[in-house]
Each structure stands twice: as C-alpha cells, then as structure tokens.
Design a protein around this motif. Structure first.
Motif, PDB file in Angstrom:
ATOM      1  N   UNK A  28       0.831  -1.205   0.000  1.00 15.97           N
ATOM      2  CA  UNK A  28       0.000   0.000   0.000  1.00 15.97           C
ATOM      3  C   UNK A  28       0.864   1.252   0.000  1.00 15.97           C
ATOM      4  N   UNK A  29       1.906   1.264   0.820  1.00 21.50           N
ATOM      5  CA  UNK A  29       2.797   2.429   0.880  1.00 21.50           C
ATOM      6  C   UNK A  29       3.476   2.669  -0.458  1.00 21.50           C
ATOM      7  N   UNK A  30       3.938   1.595  -1.083  1.00 24.56           N
ATOM      8  CA  UNK A  30       4.603   1.717  -2.388  1.00 24.56           C
ATOM      9  C   UNK A  30       3.637   2.301  -3.413  1.00 24.56           C
ATOM     10  N   UNK A  31       2.436   1.752  -3.482  1.00 27.00           N
ATOM     11  CA  UNK A  31       1.451   2.203  -4.469  1.00 27.00           C
ATOM     12  C   UNK A  31       1.014   3.647  -4.214  1.00 27.00           C
ATOM     13  N   UNK A  32       0.760   3.972  -2.957  1.00 26.61           N
ATOM     14  CA  UNK A  32       0.314   5.327  -2.634  1.00 26.61           C
ATOM     15  C   UNK A  32       1.352   6.358  -3.060  1.00 26.61           C
TER      16      UNK A  32
END
Length: 239
Positions: A28-32
């Motif tokens: 999620x952090x990578x995508x955000x």
C-alpha cells in the motif's frame, strides 16, 4: 503545494481483522507513493491493534518520499523512532486505549517533558512536530520545546464545516498565523476529507503538510486508491 501524507493505519486494521498479510501495508505504501502522495504516515500504538512494530521497520526501506511516525512518546516509542530515523516524528498525547487521537498537547504544562524528548530526536536529525489544539496561547510554548512544527488537530473544524465553515476555520487560521510568528511550520490532520480539505488548505497560512488516513482510505473503497489520492492532490493544488 501543501504536501499530502497518507496515514495507512486503516490498511493495517483491515489486515489484522483477518490475520495474514493481506492487504499489505508495504505494498500500500509503495502504491500510494506511486500515485503521487508526498509521504506515508503511521501511528503505531502499544497494543499493535493496527500498525505493528514489525510494520514500522518493514516500511522504512520502501518509503522513498517522507516517513512520518506519530505516537505518544513512551520510552519504547522513542527508542523505536531513533532506530528507524524517519524524516519526521509527530508527538501525540493520546492514551494507550484511545480509539483515535482526541486532543493536542498542553504545551505550557508539558514544556519541560516535551523539550527533553524533542532534543533527542533533533540530535538524531529527525524533524519534530507537536500535535496541538487550535489555541494561539499554546503556540509560544510549543516553540519553546524546540519543535520544528505543530500539527493542528482538525476534528473540530471537520465537525463544524458544514454548519459554518467560516467560523470553523477561524481559530485554526489564527493559530497557524501565530505559529508563523515563532517560525514554526504548520501541519494538520484528523477528519480532513475530500469535502472539507480545499477550504482548509486555502485559508490556513504557513500550511506545509496534511496527514489524512480514515477518510482517504474509506473513500478509496468507492473510488479506487489511485483516483482518491489524485483527488486529494487536486484539492491541495494552488493553481
């Protein structure tokens, strides 16, 4: 442009409700970040009911924007932050059993306590922010702690936005202006949403960053994460 830091606690809450690794807070952090957010915020609590200690260390190498760790500065929290060395630490005086943050610091009463802790973080090269209710009288004491920034606790603004947004914003604008007099940067967070964010960002002087989690993650269930992050960024754009 005011920076958008996305709080991913709710991703961890969803994962923990089922167990296992889905949804992944790391992914999620990578995508955000790929979707354009300027930072990732987490608020680990002692009971690990959402973000765990393992998450904190797993996230460090993948947050390539700005890593902001929030929390009540118990010794275990302080030591963890010093090991991880995020770009920013935000000190929040919430009780261990609080569902969510519900008040800012009395910086006059806790000035000595905060000063000691903040000196540790600053010696490690970590920017410090102090969670603050919108009260101009607290700003001077926040500055005396050595903090770099304040984070305005915006629940009251969000609750009153629909009823009377001009009145709701007033004490926040005054507190932010006072922070500028003491060379304190201004962050903000709590219950900011697609509905109320633009008005807030347009009327708060010296605003540098907003940290948004619950509303953004909730809205992404309907709109998709990429569309939601982009919608928030458009609210913060100044052109």
């Amino acid at each position: 442009m005011v920076k958008l830091s996305v709080n991913i606690n709710k991703i961890a809450t969803l994962r923990n409700a089922r167990g296992g690794e889905l949804p992944s807070v790391v992914e999620a952090a990578v995508k955000i970040q790929e979707f354009g957010a300027h930072g990732i915020t987490i608020h680990p609590r002692p009971d690990e009911r959402h973000i765990t200690r393992k998450d904190v260390f797993d996230l460090k190498p993948v947050v390539t924007t700005e890593f902001n760790i929030e929390g009540n500065p118990h010794r275990d929290f302080i030591d963890m932050v010093l090991k991880v060395k995020p770009e920013q630490v935000t000190l929040v005086p919430d009780a261990d059993d609080a569902i969510t943050s519900n008040a800012g610091w009395d910086t006059k009463k806790h000035q000595a306590f905060l000063s000691e802790i903040i000196s540790e973080f600053k010696n490690a090269g970590i920017r410090t922010s102090v969670f603050l209710d919108p009260e101009t009288g607290l700003v001077e004491y926040a500055a005396k702690t050595g903090a770099d920034r304040i984070e305005l606790y915006t629940e009251d603004y969000a609750k009153n936005y629909r009823h009377d947004r001009e009145s709701a914003i007033q004490k926040y604008a005054e507190t932010a202006a006072k922070a500028g007099e003491f060379n304190l940067g201004v962050n903000a967070g709590h219950d900011l949403s697609l509905e109320n964010l633009k008005y807030f960002a347009d009327h708060i002087p010296n605003l540098l960053e907003v940290s948004i989690g619950h509303a953004l993650i909730s809205e992404s269930l309907y709109m998709g994460m990429e569309n939601t992050v982009q919608a928030y960024l458009k609210r913060l754009a100044k052109w």
